[in-house]
Design a protein around this motif. Sequence first.
Motif, PDB file in Angstrom:
ATOM      1  N   GLY A   1       0.839  -1.199   0.000  1.00 21.16           N
ATOM      2  CA  GLY A   1       0.000   0.000   0.000  1.00 21.16           C
ATOM      3  C   GLY A   1       0.867   1.240   0.000  1.00 21.16           C
ATOM      4  O   GLY A   1       1.337   1.676   1.047  1.00 21.16           O
ATOM      5  N   VAL A   2       1.098   1.813  -1.168  1.00 20.27           N
ATOM      6  CA  VAL A   2       2.062   2.913  -1.292  1.00 20.27           C
ATOM      7  C   VAL A   2       1.540   4.183  -0.621  1.00 20.27           C
ATOM      8  O   VAL A   2       2.244   4.802   0.188  1.00 20.27           O
ATOM      9  CB  VAL A   2       2.414   3.163  -2.777  1.00 20.27           C
ATOM     10  N   SER A   3       0.299   4.573  -0.935  1.00 20.37           N
ATOM     11  CA  SER A   3      -0.228   5.793  -0.294  1.00 20.37           C
ATOM     12  C   SER A   3      -0.454   5.562   1.202  1.00 20.37           C
ATOM     13  O   SER A   3      -0.197   6.446   2.016  1.00 20.37           O
ATOM     14  CB  SER A   3      -1.512   6.263  -0.983  1.00 20.37           C
ATOM     15  N   ARG A   4      -0.881   4.362   1.562  1.00 18.97           N
ATOM     16  CA  ARG A   4      -1.054   4.042   2.980  1.00 18.97           C
ATOM     17  C   ARG A   4       0.267   4.150   3.738  1.00 18.97           C
ATOM     18  O   ARG A   4       0.303   4.558   4.898  1.00 18.97           O
ATOM     19  CB  ARG A   4      -1.617   2.612   3.075  1.00 18.97           C
ATOM     20  N   LEU A   5       1.377   3.777   3.079  1.00 12.90           N
ATOM     21  CA  LEU A   5       2.681   3.845   3.734  1.00 12.90           C
ATOM     22  C   LEU A   5       3.029   5.255   4.191  1.00 12.90           C
ATOM     23  O   LEU A   5       3.682   5.434   5.224  1.00 12.90           O
ATOM     24  CB  LEU A   5       3.777   3.345   2.777  1.00 12.90           C
ATOM     25  N   VAL A   6       2.600   6.253   3.428  1.00 18.80           N
ATOM     26  CA  VAL A   6       2.900   7.628   3.837  1.00 18.80           C
ATOM     27  C   VAL A   6       2.286   7.891   5.210  1.00 18.80           C
ATOM     28  O   VAL A   6       2.934   8.441   6.108  1.00 18.80           O
ATOM     29  CB  VAL A   6       2.405   8.643   2.782  1.00 18.80           C
ATOM     30  N   GLY A   7       1.036   7.454   5.388  1.00 19.24           N
ATOM     31  CA  GLY A   7       0.412   7.583   6.698  1.00 19.24           C
ATOM     32  C   GLY A   7       1.100   6.721   7.751  1.00 19.24           C
ATOM     33  O   GLY A   7       1.341   7.173   8.882  1.00 19.24           O
ATOM     34  N   ALA A   8       1.450   5.500   7.375  1.00 21.10           N
ATOM     35  CA  ALA A   8       2.065   4.577   8.338  1.00 21.10           C
ATOM     36  C   ALA A   8       3.417   5.103   8.822  1.00 21.10           C
ATOM     37  O   ALA A   8       3.769   4.953   9.998  1.00 21.10           O
ATOM     38  CB  ALA A   8       2.220   3.194   7.704  1.00 21.10           C
ATOM     39  N   ILE A   9       4.171   5.709   7.930  1.00 18.13           N
ATOM     40  CA  ILE A   9       5.472   6.265   8.331  1.00 18.13           C
ATOM     41  C   ILE A   9       5.267   7.356   9.376  1.00 18.13           C
ATOM     42  O   ILE A   9       5.994   7.428  10.375  1.00 18.13           O
ATOM     43  CB  ILE A   9       6.233   6.802   7.094  1.00 18.13           C
ATOM     44  N   ILE A  10       4.257   8.190   9.168  1.00 21.12           N
ATOM     45  CA  ILE A  10       3.988   9.246  10.152  1.00 21.12           C
ATOM     46  C   ILE A  10       3.523   8.647  11.476  1.00 21.12           C
ATOM     47  O   ILE A  10       3.953   9.076  12.552  1.00 21.12           O
ATOM     48  CB  ILE A  10       2.948  10.244   9.604  1.00 21.12           C
ATOM     49  N   GLU A  11       2.669   7.630  11.407  1.00 18.91           N
ATOM     50  CA  GLU A  11       2.235   6.986  12.654  1.00 18.91           C
ATOM     51  C   GLU A  11       3.441   6.465  13.435  1.00 18.91           C
ATOM     52  O   GLU A  11       3.485   6.550  14.658  1.00 18.91           O
ATOM     53  CB  GLU A  11       1.272   5.824  12.354  1.00 18.91           C
ATOM     54  N   ALA A  12       4.426   5.953  12.698  1.00 23.63           N
ATOM     55  CA  ALA A  12       5.595   5.361  13.353  1.00 23.63           C
ATOM     56  C   ALA A  12       6.643   6.415  13.722  1.00 23.63           C
ATOM     57  O   ALA A  12       7.556   6.119  14.494  1.00 23.63           O
ATOM     58  CB  ALA A  12       6.222   4.302  12.446  1.00 23.63           C
TER      59      ALA A  12
END
Lengths: 436, 436
Positions: free
Chosen positions: B309-320
Amino acid sequence: MRLSTYFLPTLKENPTEAQIVSHRLMLRAGMIRQSAAGIYSWLPMGLKVLRNVEQIVREEQDRAGAQELLMATLQPAELWRESGRFDAYGKEMLRITDRHDREMLYGPTNEEMITDIFRNLVKSYKDLPKQLYQIQWKFRDEVRPRFGVMRGREFLMKDNYSFHADFEDAKKVYDTMYATYLRTFARMGLRAIPVAADPGAIGGNLSHEFQVLAETGESEIYYDAKFDELSANGQQPDPVALRELYAAADEKHDAANCPVPADRLKSARGIEVGHIFYLGKKYSEALNAVVAGPNGEQITVEMGCYGIGVSRLVGAIIEASHDDNGIIWPEPVAPFHVGLVNLRVGDAACDKACDDLYAKLQTAGVEPLYDDRDERAGAKFARMDLIGLPWQLLIGPRGLEKGLAEVKNRKTGERVEISIEAAFDKIVSSYQARHR
Amino acid sequence: MRLSTYFLPTLKENPTEAQIVSHRLMLRAGMIRQSAAGIYSWLPMGLKVLRNVEQIVREEQDRAGAQELLMATLQPAELWRESGRFDAYGKEMLRITDRHDREMLYGPTNEEMITDIFRNLVKSYKDLPKQLYQIQWKFRDEVRPRFGVMRGREFLMKDNYSFHADFEDAKKVYDTMYATYLRTFARMGLRAIPVAADPGAIGGNLSHEFQVLAETGESEIYYDAKFDELSANGQQPDPVALRELYAAADEKHDAANCPVPADRLKSARGIEVGHIFYLGKKYSEALNAVVAGPNGEQITVEMGCYGIGVSRLVGAIIEASHDDNGIIWPEPVAPFHVGLVNLRVGDAACDKACDDLYAKLQTAGVEPLYDDRDERAGAKFARMDLIGLPWQLLIGPRGLEKGLAEVKNRKTGERVEISIEAAFDKIVSSYQARHR
C-alpha cells in the motif's frame, strides 16, 4: 535488460484492428495491449517511453515555475454543478454512482477541482501567482475510440492551471508556457507548430494549439514558411519570433484573407499534442475563487490552463518518426539507448564479448537491451528495427575474429565496423551527450 | 524551493475531522486535501513524499527481477465474470456503466487483468518465470472511509503478479519477495514484522502480512522477542532467520498453544502495509492461463501476488515517526532534506548568507526548503517542526556576527552552533550518505 527475460511480446504480423501506423507499431513492438475499447495496458517497453515523455514534460513545467500536485481521478459531481458543467458536459463525461448513491465522475479535466483547492487554501494576493500542475490519468468516454493511444478513453495528461491577481500577470505566464511548450516538444525531437485557435480574432492570441507535424496527422495546417527556418527538427525555436507568424488549422484558414503571400504559405498535416488557454474568470467567478487584495478588497482571480497529451505524444512521436521497418525513437525518449545483439548465441567468443559489453555498458550508466536469444540473425535484425532503439551494437563471429563490432544508427541506417572499444566509446559518448 | 512561492498551506489548528495522528499531521502540514469521502488530492509536499516512497518500492521490485508495466484503472466486467468475482466481490467494487451500456469497474485489484495479459501474450514455459508489477491507483468503495490516506477509497498500490511453471519456482519467488519487502520497509526507516496469515497451518507459510510497528496501529501483533534483535530500526534484517520466528495477529494468536515461551513473547500495535500470497492456480485455472511445456504439453501456470500500500505507507510512516510537534521524516522519504530558515528576513547579512547557502546547497544537489518569509521566528520554528524535515539550518543575526549557523536535527532535537562552512558540510555529507 536481457531480451530472454524481458516481457516484450512483439508481433510479426500487422494487427488488423489498427488503422494508423503508430497504433500498428505500438502493438507490434509489444508496447501496449488493449483491455477494452480505448483502454490500454502499457507493457514494460511502452511504459518506459511513456515515463520518458512524462519526465521531459515534468522538467519543463518545473523549470517554468509550476508546482506538481496530484488530484484524484474521481471527482464529486457537486463541484461540476457549481460550474454548470455537470449537465452541460454531455456523454463524454463518465458518470459514476457510488455505494451510497453519491454522484461522481471520472475527471475528463480538472478546472473545477483545482479551483476548489485554490479557493480553500489560498487567501491573499501575496500568494500569487501560482501555477499548479499534475500528470494524471483522465477519462473521456469517446463515442468511437480509435487510433490506439491517440484517441483512447483513459489517457495520461499534464494539466497546469495558473492563478493571477490581474490580466497582465496571466499573460506573462501564458507567454512563458508558450515558450515552455516549444522547448518541451523540441526536446522530444518533435517539430510543433503553435496555431492560434482563432487567428486574427480579438483574444485569439491567448489560445494556442500545438500541432506536431506528421504526414499522418489528423488535420491540415497552413503556416508561414518562416516556421521551417526558425524551428528545424529538434532545435529550440525562438518563441518571440514564432509568435508573430501565421499558422491556422484547415477550418480556420481563409485563403482569400490570409496575411501570408501564397509563395510563402506552406501546409502540412498536424497532430494536436498540447493546448494553452487564457481562461479569464470563467471558473473563478463560478466557484467564487477570490483573494484579499493589498487594501483588503476581494479580487476574483484570473486563470489560465495548459494541457499536454502525454500518452497521445507517444503515438504522435511514432507518427512523426518511423519507416517501413518500424519505429525510430528520438534519443531522449527511447526506451533503451542501444540494442546489443549477439548474432551467434552459444559461440563462446560471441557470448563472452557480449556479456562483457553488457556489463561495461551498465557500469557506464547505459542500460542496453541485450538480445541474448538463440534465434537467426534475420529475426533479430527485424525486431531491433521494429522496436526502433537509436543504436544497434552487433556482435558476430566473423567480425569478432578481427576484434570488430558493427554499430548501426537506426535513423540514418548508417553501419560502421569498428573495434569493440571504439564501438563502446561511440555508444557511451552518444548517450552522455543526450543525458549529461 | 522558496517557501514564499511554495504551495504549502499549513494549518495552525488541528482539523476536527481527523481521528488519528497521521491524518491530522498530513492535513496540518499541507500534504493532502480531501475532495470527497476517502478521496484526496496530494499537494506538492505530500506528492514528494508519495513519490519517494514509490521510488523505493520500485527500486526494490526491479532489483528482485520484477518488470514494471501499467494497467488501466478501469476494467471490463467480462474478465471478472470469468473468474466469478464480478458478482462475488460485493459493494466495495465500484461498478460503472459507460455510454454504450457496457459494464466496467474501477479496479480494486488486478489478478484478472494481469492473467488476461499473460494468457494472451506468453505461450511457452521458456518465458517463465515472469514477475510483472505496477504502481497504480485503485479504488475500493469502503462503506466508512476514514483515517485519511490510511483507509481511503482511491489509493496507490504496488501490485506484483508472478507466473511459474511449477510450485518450486513459485516458492522461490515468494521467498525473494519476502526478503524484498523487508528491505523495502527498512529502507524507509520502518520496522516491519512479517506475520504468517495462518501461523502453524499447512500452507500458512506462503501468505504473510507485513505489519509496521506503531503505537497507533490498528491491530495487536504478538511476536518472538528475537525479532527485536534481528531487525533493529532501519537495519536490513536477515530474511532467513526472521522467517523461522513466531508472529501472529491478535485474532490468530493462541496464547495456550503459542510456541514461544511467555518471557520471550512480545506484543505491539501494527499497521498492515504489505501482503504476499501464493495463489496457486486459482486465477490461471479460471482464466485458462496455460503455456506449452517442454514436450508440448499444456501447463496451467502457478501464480503469486505481492501487494504494498504505497499511499497508505505515507500515513504509516507518520504513525511510526512523529512527536508532539509534528512529523519526523526518515531521511530516505523526506520531501526536502533540510529546511533553511532565515530568522531575520530583510536583514542584509541574513538575506545574503541564506541566499548564498540556498544556491550552494542546490549546486551540491541538495534541494532545500528555504523559509524566506517575513514572519516571527517562533512561527518558523513551529512550522519546520510540523513538516518534519530531517535537518534545520537556522541563520540569525546574532550567530551570523560570529560566522555561525545553528543546525538542528529534527529527530534527536540536538542543536549545534557551528561555522557556516561546517554547517553546509554537515548537511551535504548527511545527504550524500543517504542518497549515494
